[in-house]
Scaffold this active site. Structure first.
Site, short mmCIF file in Angstrom:
data_model
loop_
_atom_site.label_atom_id
_atom_site.label_comp_id
_atom_site.label_asym_id
_atom_site.label_seq_id
_atom_site.Cartn_x
_atom_site.Cartn_y
_atom_site.Cartn_z
N MET A 1 0.85 -1.16 -0.09
CA MET A 1 -0.02 0.03 0.07
C MET A 1 0.87 1.18 -0.05
O MET A 1 0.66 2.24 -0.87
CB MET A 1 -0.94 -0.13 1.11
CG MET A 1 -1.95 -1.17 1.23
SD MET A 1 -2.93 -1.04 -0.30
CE MET A 1 -4.07 0.02 -0.06
N ASP B 1 10.48 3.25 5.95
CA ASP B 1 10.52 1.77 6.23
C ASP B 1 11.48 1.21 7.45
O ASP B 1 12.35 2.17 7.77
CB ASP B 1 10.42 1.01 4.94
CG ASP B 1 9.54 -0.53 5.29
OD1 ASP B 1 9.80 -1.45 6.33
OD2 ASP B 1 8.64 -0.78 4.46
N VAL C 1 1.87 0.93 7.77
CA VAL C 1 2.70 -0.40 8.39
C VAL C 1 1.68 -1.65 8.45
O VAL C 1 0.60 -1.58 8.20
CB VAL C 1 3.35 -0.04 9.68
CG1 VAL C 1 4.37 1.39 9.39
CG2 VAL C 1 2.37 0.58 10.77
N SER D 1 -6.91 -1.05 7.52
CA SER D 1 -8.27 -1.55 6.96
C SER D 1 -9.13 -1.91 7.92
O SER D 1 -10.68 -2.14 7.62
CB SER D 1 -8.07 -2.36 5.94
OG SER D 1 -7.08 -3.46 6.34
N HIS E 1 -8.35 5.72 4.37
CA HIS E 1 -8.14 4.20 3.92
C HIS E 1 -8.32 4.15 2.08
O HIS E 1 -9.24 4.73 1.63
CB HIS E 1 -9.54 3.57 4.39
CG HIS E 1 -9.55 2.05 3.94
ND1 HIS E 1 -10.93 1.49 4.11
CD2 HIS E 1 -8.63 1.28 3.69
CE1 HIS E 1 -10.65 0.37 3.64
NE2 HIS E 1 -9.36 0.04 3.39
P1 NAD Z 1 2.63 -4.76 3.80
O1 NAD Z 1 2.92 -6.02 4.58
O2 NAD Z 1 2.89 -5.11 2.20
O3 NAD Z 1 3.58 -3.57 4.20
C1 NAD Z 1 3.77 -3.10 5.43
C2 NAD Z 1 4.95 -2.46 5.34
O4 NAD Z 1 5.35 -1.75 6.53
C3 NAD Z 1 6.25 -3.18 4.85
O5 NAD Z 1 7.15 -2.71 4.10
C4 NAD Z 1 7.10 -3.29 6.63
O6 NAD Z 1 8.46 -3.44 6.24
C5 NAD Z 1 6.68 -1.97 6.70
N1 NAD Z 1 6.76 -1.65 8.33
C6 NAD Z 1 6.52 -2.54 9.28
N2 NAD Z 1 6.85 -2.10 10.58
C7 NAD Z 1 7.15 -0.72 10.31
C8 NAD Z 1 7.83 0.32 11.11
N3 NAD Z 1 7.66 0.16 12.37
N4 NAD Z 1 8.18 1.37 10.52
C9 NAD Z 1 8.28 1.61 9.21
N5 NAD Z 1 7.86 0.49 8.42
C10 NAD Z 1 7.26 -0.63 8.94
O7 NAD Z 1 1.21 -4.31 4.10
P2 NAD Z 1 0.05 -3.64 3.23
O8 NAD Z 1 -0.81 -4.59 2.60
O9 NAD Z 1 0.89 -2.56 2.40
O10 NAD Z 1 -0.79 -2.89 4.17
C11 NAD Z 1 -0.37 -1.79 4.99
C12 NAD Z 1 -1.52 -1.15 5.65
O11 NAD Z 1 -2.52 -1.03 4.80
C13 NAD Z 1 -2.28 -2.22 6.89
O12 NAD Z 1 -2.70 -1.50 7.73
C14 NAD Z 1 -3.36 -2.49 6.01
O13 NAD Z 1 -4.39 -3.17 6.89
C15 NAD Z 1 -3.95 -1.62 5.02
N6 NAD Z 1 -4.51 -1.74 3.88
C16 NAD Z 1 -4.04 -2.84 3.01
C17 NAD Z 1 -4.94 -3.01 2.13
C18 NAD Z 1 -4.59 -4.25 1.18
O14 NAD Z 1 -5.34 -4.37 0.08
N7 NAD Z 1 -3.41 -4.78 1.38
C19 NAD Z 1 -5.90 -2.21 1.54
C20 NAD Z 1 -6.08 -1.01 2.47
C21 NAD Z 1 -5.52 -0.79 3.63
#
Ligand code: NAD
Length: 735
Positions: A336, A355, A412, A441, A462
């Site tokens: 995301m 990150d 994150v 989410s 979101h």
């Molecule tokens: P992801 O696992 O692909 O990415 C998360 C990233 O956060 C990773 O690169 C990780 O290294 C980084 N991270 C973890 N801890 C960290 C920290 N302390 N400091 C900095 N970076 C850190 O996950 P994603 O799918 O991108 O989801 C991220 C957020 O977006 C979540 O809250 C998720 O619920 C939300 N979201 C996801 C979707 C989806 O379809 N995947 C849709 C809407 C919202």
């Protein structure tokens, strides 16, 4: 010389008139009643004045040639005046549509050659005006779009588009373009044969005049004696296939949900068999019928008017000064975060991408680099521009880089503690007025805001995946979120060219919560013994983009399992178990089937990327009893899918999660692909009628379980004979 209100008219020394289309006080030309009246006056004058040899129509607006009909007016007229009889309403709609057709027919039969010098976008009625000209030249700019997008909002081109386009380029190509509604570029338009030529920007009018001087044919091809429809008429050997195959394809793709597409087929099929004057009457009859159909009214409202209003900031709290997010930090460079960084940089926003390791942050930036390379390769962007966009993204692990950000978007892992930690780290660097947004989410915003020193500046932002393609952003207010945070977030969403909706905090907010019910209902059906192929097929038949089981596989079954377990824990004795709980548990825990991500879910995904097939083991987990569904059974399943989502949307209204029906409808269509032909779940309930909807939900609650029980608010409103849109219009509520 007579002056017109919407055209500037002049005649040059060669006797060639130029009518510059320029509706005063508007940034874009639309086809108002005055415009149509004046086109008739101008056509009559050109025809009657022996000193005028021909005429060029062009636009005086930098924004485009003409965007078509005024859809605000059209939306008001859709459905007609409720006080009139159905016949009277149809007659009025026909008179208005046929009036437009007569205007354009008058133009093309005025006896003098008319050329359109298209110097900006020409869409819908705008393109139809040019199709009624004898020659079309368009400015060669990739920014210009030409097309008939009416079917996208449930309408058909009612200004002769369904007649002139097939007569120009053949029924097959015309139907493809009209039914899909996608615009084409000037280059493509020449290739297909919609326009005659392109001209260097600024030379369209002189090119048009050259044509009038050199050829200047005042008769349309279809008004000539030896005219033949390209590709053949519907009863010729070539033409017939277009309709037999075309109808079958249409049915396959739309399941008959869109009356507009059916009527477009009929217009072309019937119209091509008669001369133009009769053909235009046929088109006007179908147009009128369509305008009276609830699908058209609902689609115009949600897919055009509401979307435009929300896009312009209709939900922005009053009295908040404008804001401009110039520098925005994105924390978490995963799927995301990487997408969010890309859309920000594309909008010219200086982006810090944080990150835990520099490799992860750089990987996030690489996502933008890959998308930009593709654009350059396709000739859609200059290399220098792509480089400049990429340079706006700074990958880092250092929170000192957050300094000076107007806004932070946290993306994150979905973990409360990690989110709390990064909130604190970022806030230590932020100026007091900066806004902090979480892309969570599922986690309630009010809870996440507890980690913030300034919960009034904390808001849910979101996004949807893939971020660069999905047009919606759901803004979620925590208990303490202040109006200024909402205003800043809306300004930011506008800047990245997406549509914002604003909802109040709730488990799963609005979109995830309602979307989840579609997927869950599919699993309930399967657990009841309905064959999985029927479940997914019927899901698609409702107008949803994909079946619920395939969607569950995409999202991941272990995630669904985890969310359910968490919900069970949170709700305690209030949790109502469904028959599919055991099914998901068996799939995930016993069989390790996690969905598409491990190539094993409801479906098996072959390693060679071939078509997926249903997992045969499903029949060991559930006793499949229904392997055939008659039409009545299909209708009942369709209703379950649609009403289950709609009743959840109604609960969101009743609980104050959704406070504006536009958010409910637009959020549903853009967010999770809710059957667009309905105009969204709120429109669906209003169209069914609250009393009938409540009655059906009560019946389904008896038959399938309390998840269908309508909220008390709907019962009360039904008893008072109200509608959801009607009530909101009478007393709009703030979020
Ligand atoms: P992801 O696992 O692909 O990415 C998360 C990233 O956060 C990773 O690169 C990780 O290294 C980084 N991270 C973890 N801890 C960290 C920290 N302390 N400091 C900095 N970076 C850190 O996950 P994603 O799918 O991108 O989801 C991220 C957020 O977006 C979540 O809250 C998720 O619920 C939300 N979201 C996801 C979707 C989806 O379809 N995947 C849709 C809407 C919202």
């Amino acid at each position: 010389m007579t002056a017109y209100e919407t055209f500037k008219f002049s005649v040059d020394s060669d006797g060639i008139a130029t009518a510059v289309f320029d509706v005063p006080g508007r940034s874009m030309n639309t086809l108002t009643a005055t415009v149509l009246k004046e086109i008739t006056l101008i056509a009559e004058r050109i025809g009657a004045d022996p000193a005028i040899k021909g005429a060029v129509i062009t636009s005086g607006k930098t924004s485009g040639f003409c965007a078509g009909a005024d859809l605000g007016e059209m939306g008001e007229n859709a459905g007609g005046d409720a006080r009139l009889s159905e016949q009277e309403r149809l007659q009025r709609a026909f008179d208005s549509a046929y009036g437009f057709n007569k205007v354009l027919r008058g133009l093309e039969t005025c006896g003098k050659p008319i050329a359109a010098a298209i110097n900006g976008l020409a869409l819908g009625g705008g393109l139809e005006v040019t199709l009624a000209c004898h020659y079309r030249v368009v400015s060669d700019s990739p920014k210009i779009q030409l097309g008939l997008p009416e079917s996208k909002i449930g309408l058909l081109p009612g200004g002769g588009g369904t007649q002139r386009l097939p007569r120009l380029i053949g029924a097959q190509k015309a139907l493809e373009l009209i039914n899909a509604g996608n615009p084409v570029s000037p280059q493509e338009a020449v290739k297909i044969g919609i326009v005659h030529a392109t001209a260097a920007p600024g030379t369209e009018v002189s090119t048009a005049k050259d044509w009038i001087r050199a050829k200047g044919d005042p008769v349309q091809p279809w008004d000539k004696k030896d005219y033949k429809v390209p590709g053949g008429t519907p009863h010729s050997p070539g033409g017939a296939g277009v309709f037999t195959i075309g109808n079958a394809l249409l049915r396959k793709n739309s399941y008959g949900n869109y009356p507009a597409q059916k009527f477009i087929m009929s217009c072309v099929y019937e119209g091509l068999q008669v001369p133009m004057d009769a053909a235009l009457r046929i088109e006007s009859r179908y147009f009128a019928k369509l305008l009276m159909h609830p699908a058209a009214k609902n689609m115009i409202r949600s897919m055009f008017l509401s979307m435009q209003e929300l896009g312009k900031g209709a939900r922005r709290p009053a009295g908040q000064p404008p804001s401009d997010a110039r520098k925005v930090t994105v924390i978490g460079a995963g799927m995301m975060g990487a997408g969010i960084a890309y859309v920000q940089a594309m909008a010219g926003i200086e982006t810090v991408l944080i990150d835990t390791t520099i490799e992860a942050a750089e990987k996030g930036k690489a996502y933008s680099a890959a998308l930009l390379v593709k654009q350059v390769e396709r000739g859609k962007m200059a290399k220098e521009k792509a480089d400049a966009v990429l340079a706006l993204i700074k990958p880092t692990t250092d929170y000192a880089d957050v300094k000076g950000s107007d806004l932070v978007v946290e993306a994150v892992f979905e973990n409360r503690e990690i989110k709390a930690a990064v909130t604190k780290l970022a806030e230590a660097e932020l100026s007091p007025g900066a806004i902090f947004g979480s892309n969570t989410s599922t986690l309630p915003i009010t809870g996440l805001a507890e980690a913030s020193r300034r919960p009034e500046n904390f808001i849910g932002i979101h996004f949807f995946s893939p971020v660069d393609k999905m047009g919606l952003v759901e803004l979620i207010l925590g208990k303490k979120t202040a109006p200024r945070a909402v205003a800043v977030a809306i300004d930011y969403v506008k800047k990245i060219r997406k549509t914002p909706i604003v909802v109040n905090d709730s488990r799963g907010f609005y979109t995830s919560r309602c979307f989840g019910t579609y997927v869950a209902e599919g699993q309930e059906m399967l657990a009841e013994g309905i064959a999985p192929a029927i479940v997914d097929n019927v899901g698609r038949m409702t107008g949803m983009p994909r079946g619920p089981l395939e969607l569950a596989d995409d999202v991941a079954l272990d995630l669904a399992y985890k969310v359910r377990e968490q919900t069970k824990k949170d709700l305690g004795s209030a949790y109502v178990a469904g028959p599919s709980d055991a099914l998901i548990e068996a799939l995930v825990v016993k069989h390790g089937r996690l969905g598409r991500k491990n190539a094993k879910g409801f479906y098996d995904y072959p390693a060679n990327k071939g078509p997926k097939t249903l997992w045969p083991g499903l029949s060991d987990l559930v006793a499949i009893e229904v392997t055939e569904a008659d039409p009545a059974a299909v209708e009942e399943l369709k209703k379950r899918f649609l009403y289950r989502q709609a009743v959840e949307a109604a609960r969101c209204v009743a609980e104050g999660v959704v406070t504006d029906p536009r958010d409910g409808d637009v959020g549903a269509i853009l967010g999770w692909g809710f059957a667009p032909w309905t105009g969204g779940p709120i429109s669906l309930i209003d169209t069914v009628g609250l009393a009938k909807f409540v009655e059906e939900c009560d019946r389904m609650a008896q038959a399938y379980g309390p998840r269908f029980a309508p909220p008390q608010l709907l019962r009360d409103m039904a008893a008072r004979g109200e509608t959801l849109y009607g009530n909101w219009k009478a007393a709009p509520k703030a979020a």
